[in-house]
Design a protein around this motif. Structure first.
Motif, mmCIF file in Angstrom:
data_model
loop_
_atom_site.group_PDB
_atom_site.id
_atom_site.type_symbol
_atom_site.label_atom_id
_atom_site.label_comp_id
_atom_site.label_asym_id
_atom_site.label_seq_id
_atom_site.Cartn_x
_atom_site.Cartn_y
_atom_site.Cartn_z
ATOM 1 N N ALA A 147 -13.089 0.156 6.862
ATOM 2 C CA ALA A 147 -12.759 -0.388 7.566
ATOM 3 C C ALA A 147 -11.534 -1.885 6.992
ATOM 4 C CB ALA A 147 -13.182 -1.969 8.071
ATOM 5 N N TYR A 148 -11.180 -2.163 6.330
ATOM 6 C CA TYR A 148 -10.081 -3.294 5.063
ATOM 7 C C TYR A 148 -8.280 -2.209 4.902
ATOM 8 C CZ TYR A 148 -6.858 -5.107 2.889
ATOM 9 O OH TYR A 148 -5.514 -5.906 1.717
ATOM 10 N N PHE A 149 -9.094 -0.824 4.583
ATOM 11 C CA PHE A 149 -8.373 -0.140 4.433
ATOM 12 C C PHE A 149 -7.613 0.560 5.132
ATOM 13 C CE2 PHE A 149 -7.548 5.214 1.871
ATOM 14 C CZ PHE A 149 -6.245 4.229 2.226
ATOM 15 N N LEU B 274 -2.621 2.891 -1.522
ATOM 16 C CA LEU B 274 -3.436 2.822 -1.239
ATOM 17 C C LEU B 274 -4.928 3.378 -1.957
ATOM 18 C CD1 LEU B 274 -2.815 0.446 1.786
ATOM 19 C CD2 LEU B 274 -2.770 0.066 -0.378
ATOM 20 N N ILE B 275 -4.862 4.977 -1.562
ATOM 21 C CA ILE B 275 -6.679 5.402 -2.156
ATOM 22 C C ILE B 275 -6.283 5.434 -4.128
ATOM 23 C CG2 ILE B 275 -6.163 7.804 -1.894
ATOM 24 C CD1 ILE B 275 -8.287 8.003 -0.094
ATOM 25 N N TRP B 276 -5.251 5.294 -3.998
ATOM 26 C CA TRP B 276 -5.156 5.367 -5.383
ATOM 27 C C TRP B 276 -5.250 3.800 -6.246
ATOM 28 C CZ3 TRP B 276 -5.066 8.870 -8.625
ATOM 29 C CH2 TRP B 276 -4.724 10.885 -8.356
ATOM 30 N N MET B 277 -4.693 3.179 -5.645
ATOM 31 C CA MET B 277 -4.714 1.605 -6.328
ATOM 32 C C MET B 277 -6.095 0.285 -6.328
ATOM 33 S SD MET B 277 -0.486 0.795 -5.802
ATOM 34 C CE MET B 277 -0.650 -0.536 -6.525
ATOM 35 N N MET B 278 -6.318 0.733 -4.664
ATOM 36 C CA MET B 278 -7.427 -0.178 -4.350
ATOM 37 C C MET B 278 -8.793 -0.131 -5.038
ATOM 38 S SD MET B 278 -7.293 -0.366 -0.272
ATOM 39 C CE MET B 278 -8.659 -1.139 0.365
ATOM 40 N N PRO B 279 -9.544 -0.857 -5.867
ATOM 41 C CA PRO B 279 -10.253 -1.072 -6.417
ATOM 42 C C PRO B 279 -11.522 -0.530 -4.899
ATOM 43 C CG PRO B 279 -9.474 -3.238 -5.824
ATOM 44 C CD PRO B 279 -8.633 -2.416 -4.938
ATOM 45 N N MET B 280 -11.530 0.279 -4.821
ATOM 46 C CA MET B 280 -13.083 1.123 -3.976
ATOM 47 C C MET B 280 -13.898 2.025 -5.122
ATOM 48 S SD MET B 280 -11.711 1.818 -0.484
ATOM 49 C CE MET B 280 -10.618 3.602 -0.485
#
Length: 572
Positions: free
Chosen positions: A295-297, A437-443
């Protein structure tokens, strides 16, 4: 005029400078996955400390960077769009206040201090919506302000119910006797700010604000404030049994209603507003399914491509003598190549075209909802709304880009540097932000194994919506869309499925009637007779009758004044 532009350009440069400071911080915090809390006690109420708390975490700093970048581009765009406005410096200051309020909301996780940013957003948005100072703007501003007031009251009630915890920090809340009421109040506050059902009618009405405001306010700040609040509160709220199901139901209803309404709307800005409403529903639905990170992404990527879409629409409105009607536009490809390219990029990102920023967030939300065991009806509706998005996007593009031009031949379409620079900057972000973001975000995303049909289902729905829109809007008039077959269906679609009259006119009728009768029976009758006007008229009549009765001699006047004086003294 140069002085006005100078202020505006300085504001844009200020935003870029703050963005340059915030972006490295957010990248550092994201890569390290660190959160820093800064607290100091302002004063104590009995044993409860009122603290000033600042939170520096990856989610907050990244969202703040996004807001600063969008506001820098929007302020640059407004130098051309608002160039004939005498009060452009006032407008710039209001936009800066808006950005400040949003950042206060992001960085203060303390309920009492957060209220400053929350109320600041509501107040400044009202001033910006009524900026053009005409009856339509005032009506739209009142709907916006009064709906948001419900959320403000709910937030204040949640502060009161949190009193027995002895602190108001969002991060340390626990279950108490008033736990359910707190959850309901916070949820309602978020729903009003994010224009979810049944509070949706204010968002399209608020399009009365200038287009640069729409680009900033309704893409990344005001409407996502509710989503951001729920993301911050999610660990606390999700421990209630009913929260996720309720949120999912409301979100799915909102996204479907907005998608269906956008299919028949002809006002350019309202289509984008309804599209924003649909995407907000998607964010809320993913949160209802327990996917908070997604949701945040989606909130961050959506802010970027929606701001781009608003700026492209603003350029078209600016060049078409500030007309917002789709039916008056068309064939902009040859005269406005940059706008056309950016417009198509924004629409592709909105539909979730592969490898655009919207694809990474939106596609993952849909795939995750298919993969995890969820309600089949809800899942079907989510997939249906994905096709609605591509339907109204293609209809929008057909009217503005590929359709014939219906405007006056004397209109000169032009693209100036202050229009194209923000467009190109946001276009770049709309292309690369998703993959970055999909590379960097801590998900912590677990691998999903699914069949090929399930995997490509979102793309199938996008293509089906695209083909249906193309067929319906390029054929002869006999192929009328389903929503326009009967007048009732058409009215329903244009009035957001009667949400506008039900939530504004319907609720206003009884209070208006009561206040009107109150005015006539009390203010203009009894209170006037018993008040100053009645006393004045009766004393005037008494003095006139006395003057007629007695001879007009100076002694009589003295007698009357002395009697009056004695009466006054006696009453005292």
């Amino acid at each position: 005029m140069s002085a006005h532009f100078k202020i505006n350009k300085q504001a844009s440069m200020l935003m870029w400078t703050l963005f340059m400071l915030m972006a490295p911080l957010s990248v550092y915090l994201m890569l390290k996955n660190k959160t820093t809390l800064i607290e100091w006690v302002l004063f104590n109420v009995s044993s409860s400390p009122i603290m000033m708390t600042i939170i520096l975490d990856p989610a907050g700093t990244l969202f703040s960077s996004t807001v600063l970048m969008i506001s820098a581009n929007v302020l640059q765009f407004s130098t051309i769009y608002m160039k004939d406005d005498k009060f452009i410096d006032r407008f710039t200051v209001l936009v800066l206040m808006f950005v400040l309020s949003m950042n206060m909301l992001i960085f203060f996780p303390h309920l009492m201090i957060l209220l400053l940013g929350w109320d600041g957003l509501g107040l400044v948005s009202f001033i910006l919506v009524i900026y053009y100072q005409n009856p339509k703007s005032l009506a739209a501003g009142m709907i916006t302000a009064l709906t948001n007031r419900i959320g403000d009251v709910m937030l204040m009630l949640s502060i009161a119910w949190t009193l027995n915890q002895g602190q108001w920090n969002i991060l340390y809340m626990w279950e108490t006797s008033a736990f359910t009421w707190q959850s309901v109040a916070i949820l309602l506050a978020a729903l009003t700010k994010s224009a979810q059902m049944p509070f949706s009618s204010w968002l399209p009405a608020a399009m009365a604000a200038p287009t640069p405001v729409s680009a900033l306010v309704y893409s990344s700040t005001l409407v996502t404030a509710g989503v951001f609040l729920l993301i911050r509160f999610y660990p606390f709220l999700s421990s209630t049994t009913w929260f996720n199901q309720t949120l999912l139901l409301i979100a799915v209803s909102t996204t479907t209603m907005a998608g269906l309404s956008a299919m028949t709307e002809c006002d350019m800005k309202k289509i984008i507003a309804l599209s924003t409403l649909s995407q907000l529903g998607m964010m809320m639905a993913s949160m209802g399914l327990g996917m908070v990170n997604l949701a945040y992404f989606h909130m961050v990527t959506h802010a970027l491509f929606k701001a781009l879409l608003f700026i492209c629409a603003g350029t078209l409105i600016h060049n078409h003598m500030h007309s917002q009607d789709l039916r008056w536009m068309g064939n902009i490809t040859t005269q406005m190549p940059t706008t056309t390219s950016c417009f198509m990029l924004a629409n592709m990102a909105l539909c979730g075209a592969p490898f655009m920023s919207g694809f990474y967030s939106k596609d993952m939300i849909v795939e995750s909802s298919v993969f995890y065991s969820n309600n089949l009806i809800m899942l079907t509706i989510i997939l249906f709304t994905v096709s609605l998005t591509s339907f109204y996007t293609i209809r929008f593009s057909l009217a503005t880009i590929w359709g014939p031009s219906n405007c006056s031949p004397f209109i000169k379409l032009q693209e100036e540097t202050s229009l194209t620079t923000p467009m190109l900057a946001l276009s770049l972000m709309s292309v690369i932000s998703g993959s970055t973001l999909i590379w960097m975000m801590p998900m912590n995303q677990e691998p999903m194994t699914m069949s090929t049909t399930m995997k490509i289902m979102p793309m199938i729905m996008v293509m089906s919506g695209l083909i249906a829109a193309w067929y319906m809007n390029t054929r002869q008039i006999k192929h009328v869309p389903l929503l326009m077959l009967t007048p009732m269906m058409h009215y329903a679609s244009c009035l957001m499925w009667f949400l506008v009259p039900l939530s504004s006119q319907f609720t206003m009728k009884v209070p208006m009637y009561i206040s009107h009768n109150y005015l006539k029976s009390l203010d203009q009758s009894w209170l006037e007779i018993l008040g100053g006007q009645g006393v004045m008229s009766s004393s005037f009549m008494a003095s006139n009758s006395m003057m007629k009765t007695f001879n007009t001699k100076p002694v009589n006047y003295l007698m009357m004044s002395s009697i009056l004086m004695l009466l006054v003294l006696a009453t005292m």
